[in-house]
Design an enzyme around this catalytic site. Structure first.
Site, PDB file in Angstrom:
ATOM      1  N   SER A 119      -7.590  -5.320  -5.092  1.00 52.92           N
ATOM      2  CA  SER A 119      -8.729  -5.886  -4.368  1.00 52.92           C
ATOM      3  C   SER A 119      -9.995  -5.791  -5.217  1.00 52.92           C
ATOM      4  O   SER A 119     -10.041  -5.006  -6.173  1.00 52.92           O
ATOM      5  CB  SER A 119      -8.940  -5.142  -3.050  1.00 52.92           C
TER       6      SER A 119
ATOM      7  N   ARG B  77       1.995  -4.849   6.275  1.00 55.76           N
ATOM      8  CA  ARG B  77       1.302  -3.808   5.512  1.00 55.76           C
ATOM      9  C   ARG B  77       2.156  -2.547   5.516  1.00 55.76           C
ATOM     10  O   ARG B  77       2.591  -2.091   6.580  1.00 55.76           O
ATOM     11  CB  ARG B  77      -0.085  -3.483   6.074  1.00 55.76           C
TER      12      ARG B  77
ATOM     13  N   ASP C 268       0.831  -1.215   0.000  1.00 62.31           N
ATOM     14  CA  ASP C 268       0.000   0.000   0.000  1.00 62.31           C
ATOM     15  C   ASP C 268       0.863   1.262   0.000  1.00 62.31           C
ATOM     16  O   ASP C 268       1.985   1.258   0.521  1.00 62.31           O
ATOM     17  CB  ASP C 268      -0.922  -0.027   1.244  1.00 62.31           C
ATOM     18  N   GLY C 269       0.324   2.324  -0.568  1.00 64.55           N
ATOM     19  CA  GLY C 269       0.984   3.631  -0.497  1.00 64.55           C
ATOM     20  C   GLY C 269       1.536   4.155  -1.814  1.00 64.55           C
ATOM     21  O   GLY C 269       2.213   5.187  -1.826  1.00 64.55           O
ATOM     22  N   ASN C 270       1.248   3.469  -2.911  1.00 61.00           N
ATOM     23  CA  ASN C 270       1.760   3.927  -4.221  1.00 61.00           C
ATOM     24  C   ASN C 270       1.252   5.322  -4.577  1.00 61.00           C
ATOM     25  O   ASN C 270       2.006   6.157  -5.072  1.00 61.00           O
ATOM     26  CB  ASN C 270       1.327   2.976  -5.342  1.00 61.00           C
ATOM     27  N   GLY C 271      -0.034   5.547  -4.320  1.00 67.96           N
ATOM     28  CA  GLY C 271      -0.648   6.830  -4.681  1.00 67.96           C
ATOM     29  C   GLY C 271      -0.039   7.973  -3.889  1.00 67.96           C
ATOM     30  O   GLY C 271       0.318   9.024  -4.444  1.00 67.96           O
TER      31      GLY C 271
ATOM     32  N   LEU D 260      10.197 -20.796  -4.841  1.00 70.92           N
ATOM     33  CA  LEU D 260       9.200 -19.910  -4.228  1.00 70.92           C
ATOM     34  C   LEU D 260       7.851 -19.966  -4.947  1.00 70.92           C
ATOM     35  O   LEU D 260       7.789 -19.895  -6.170  1.00 70.92           O
ATOM     36  CB  LEU D 260       9.743 -18.469  -4.262  1.00 70.92           C
TER      37      LEU D 260
ATOM     38  N   ILE E 113      -6.842  -4.480   7.607  1.00 67.07           N
ATOM     39  CA  ILE E 113      -6.648  -5.700   6.813  1.00 67.07           C
ATOM     40  C   ILE E 113      -7.238  -5.546   5.404  1.00 67.07           C
ATOM     41  O   ILE E 113      -6.859  -6.263   4.484  1.00 67.07           O
ATOM     42  CB  ILE E 113      -7.305  -6.915   7.539  1.00 67.07           C
TER      43      ILE E 113
ATOM     44  N   HIS F   5       2.408   3.476  -9.022  1.00 68.42           N
ATOM     45  CA  HIS F   5       2.227   2.041  -9.302  1.00 68.42           C
ATOM     46  C   HIS F   5       3.414   1.499 -10.095  1.00 68.42           C
ATOM     47  O   HIS F   5       3.897   0.396  -9.842  1.00 68.42           O
ATOM     48  CB  HIS F   5       0.926   1.809 -10.078  1.00 68.42           C
TER      49      HIS F   5
ATOM     50  N   ARG G  24     -12.195   2.264  -8.345  1.00 70.51           N
ATOM     51  CA  ARG G  24     -11.349   3.451  -8.529  1.00 70.51           C
ATOM     52  C   ARG G  24     -11.633   4.085  -9.897  1.00 70.51           C
ATOM     53  O   ARG G  24     -12.244   3.458 -10.757  1.00 70.51           O
ATOM     54  CB  ARG G  24      -9.870   3.047  -8.425  1.00 70.51           C
TER      55      ARG G  24
HETATM   56  C1  IPE Z   1      -5.558  -2.646  -0.132  1.00 71.79           C
HETATM   57  O1  IPE Z   1      -5.186  -1.327  -0.345  1.00 71.79           O
HETATM   58  C2  IPE Z   1      -5.520  -3.393  -1.412  1.00 71.79           C
HETATM   59  C3  IPE Z   1      -4.206  -3.535  -2.027  1.00 71.79           C
HETATM   60  C4  IPE Z   1      -3.067  -3.161  -1.533  1.00 71.79           C
HETATM   61  C5  IPE Z   1      -4.221  -4.177  -3.300  1.00 71.79           C
HETATM   62  P1  IPE Z   1      -6.265  -0.173  -0.468  1.00 71.79           P
HETATM   63  O2  IPE Z   1      -5.502   1.083  -0.632  1.00 71.79           O
HETATM   64  O3  IPE Z   1      -7.246  -0.499  -1.527  1.00 71.79           O
HETATM   65  O4  IPE Z   1      -6.986  -0.246   0.943  1.00 71.79           O
HETATM   66  P2  IPE Z   1      -7.879   0.804   1.709  1.00 71.79           P
HETATM   67  O5  IPE Z   1      -8.956   1.234   0.767  1.00 71.79           O
HETATM   68  O6  IPE Z   1      -6.987   1.962   2.073  1.00 71.79           O
HETATM   69  O7  IPE Z   1      -8.380   0.080   2.901  1.00 71.79           O
HETATM   70  C1  IPE Z   2      -1.559   0.273  -3.338  1.00 76.10           C
HETATM   71  O1  IPE Z   2      -1.357   1.638  -3.369  1.00 76.10           O
HETATM   72  C2  IPE Z   2      -1.801  -0.309  -4.716  1.00 76.10           C
HETATM   73  C3  IPE Z   2      -3.198  -0.676  -4.988  1.00 76.10           C
HETATM   74  C4  IPE Z   2      -4.169  -0.674  -4.120  1.00 76.10           C
HETATM   75  C5  IPE Z   2      -3.496  -1.080  -6.335  1.00 76.10           C
HETATM   76  P1  IPE Z   2      -2.549   2.673  -3.381  1.00 76.10           P
HETATM   77  O2  IPE Z   2      -2.899   2.960  -4.803  1.00 76.10           O
HETATM   78  O3  IPE Z   2      -3.665   2.199  -2.543  1.00 76.10           O
HETATM   79  O4  IPE Z   2      -1.856   3.951  -2.735  1.00 76.10           O
HETATM   80  P2  IPE Z   2      -2.481   4.948  -1.666  1.00 76.10           P
HETATM   81  O5  IPE Z   2      -2.991   4.136  -0.534  1.00 76.10           O
HETATM   82  O6  IPE Z   2      -3.567   5.691  -2.370  1.00 76.10           O
HETATM   83  O7  IPE Z   2      -1.331   5.810  -1.284  1.00 76.10           O
HETATM   84 MG    MG Z   3      -4.086   2.418  -0.561  1.00 79.79          MG
END
Ligand code: IPE
Ligand code: IPE
Ligand code: MG
Length: 245
Positions: A58, A181, A13-16, A124, A188, A30, A64
């Site tokens: 997910s 995470r 998580d956190g790419n955005g 793996l 979760i 991403h 999105r």
């Molecule tokens: C969870 O991340 C799904 C993935 C990392 C693929 P999200 O960014 O979608 O989760 P929420 O919406 O913050 O709970």
């Molecule tokens: C996780 O990063 C990747 C995916 C859920 C596809 P996010 O795209 O959720 O990044 P944030 O949480 O917005 O920073």
């Molecule tokens: Mg996210």
């Protein structure tokens, strides 16, 4: 090295937010997230970890903005296509869990080819959770069990925890011992709800595109310092450990 988890699961998580910090588009995040995937897969293979599950998309992520979803799908097709030779070189077998039928045709084809081309590898297990959610998975499993009962293949009295386990998409893998995470979120998000029952949870504020092997090692060391009690007392666990060693 003797006490490595057999199965590590990661919510990437956190790419955005990583992209936003740099004044860039979310897709830029991403794209850089793929670098982390490469690095962590390599790190796990080097350590001899047997199973790595990566939450990549997910079922809720379908909601999105359209441009982000299609950008992610393109990235997926492109990455899989490029990575198959590396997977084979490193004896890594690809698996996918999730609602595959929701994926675009091109992604499905690329994935199926990659599954086939890596099927003989014995190192793996790289399990990609794609269009995955735990509630989707559990609902599917219940459907499958109901069907088996209706067809007379299964008696309700014979349904055990083992039955349910067999109907989950993860039936061939042990439960994750360690769940990581990134990005500082403490939830979760519909990931492996059943399988994580006794997993050790590790949360880090590092954003996924910055996550590297060193961060993975830190998580593993943290895991190794924990006492896993499975409902027993600490004294019982210590006694078991001293008789086992
Ligand atoms: C969870 O991340 C799904 C993935 C990392 C693929 P999200 O960014 O979608 O989760 P929420 O919406 O913050 O709970
Ligand atoms: C996780 O990063 C990747 C995916 C859920 C596809 P996010 O795209 O959720 O990044 P944030 O949480 O917005 O920073
Ligand atoms: Mg996210």
């Amino acid at each position: 090295m003797q006490r490595l988890p057999r199965h590590i699961a990661i919510i990437m998580d956190g790419n955005g937010r990583w992209a936003k910090e740099k004044g860039e588009d979310r897709l830029f995040g991403h794209l850089h997230g793929v670098e982390s995937v490469r690095n962590i897969v390599e790190g796990c293979a080097e350590l001899g970890i047997q199973n790595l599950t990566l939450y990549a998309f997910s079922t809720e992520n379908w909601d999105r903005p359209e441009y982000e979803v299609s950008g992610l799908m393109e990235l997926l097709v492109d990455t899989i296509h490029k990575e198959v030779p590396t997977l084979n070189k490193n004896n890594i077998r690809l698996h996918v869990i999730g609602a595959m039928d929701m994926l675009p045709e091109a992604a499905k084809k690329e994935l199926n080819d990659a599954l086939e081309e890596t099927a003989v590898n014995t190192g793996l297990n790289l399990i990609m959770a794609l269009s995955y959610s735990s509630r989707w998975e559990i609902t599917n499993a219940v459907n499958g069990i109901a069907k088996a009962v209706k067809e007379g293949l299964l008696q309700p009295k014979d349904i055990t925890q083992e039955t349910l386990r067999q109907y989950l998409t993860t039936s061939q893998f042990p439960d994750p011992e360690l769940m990581i995470r990134t990005s500082g979120e403490y939830r979760i998000s519909n990931f492996l709800l059943y399988q994580l029952a006794y997993a050790e949870l590790y949360f880090t504020s590092t954003l996924w595109p910055d996550f590297r092997k060193e961060n993975l090692y830190e998580a593993i060391l943290d895991y190794q310092g924990r006492e896993r009690r499975f409902g027993k007392t600490g004294e019982q666990i210590k006694k078991e450990e001293s008789t086992n060693s």
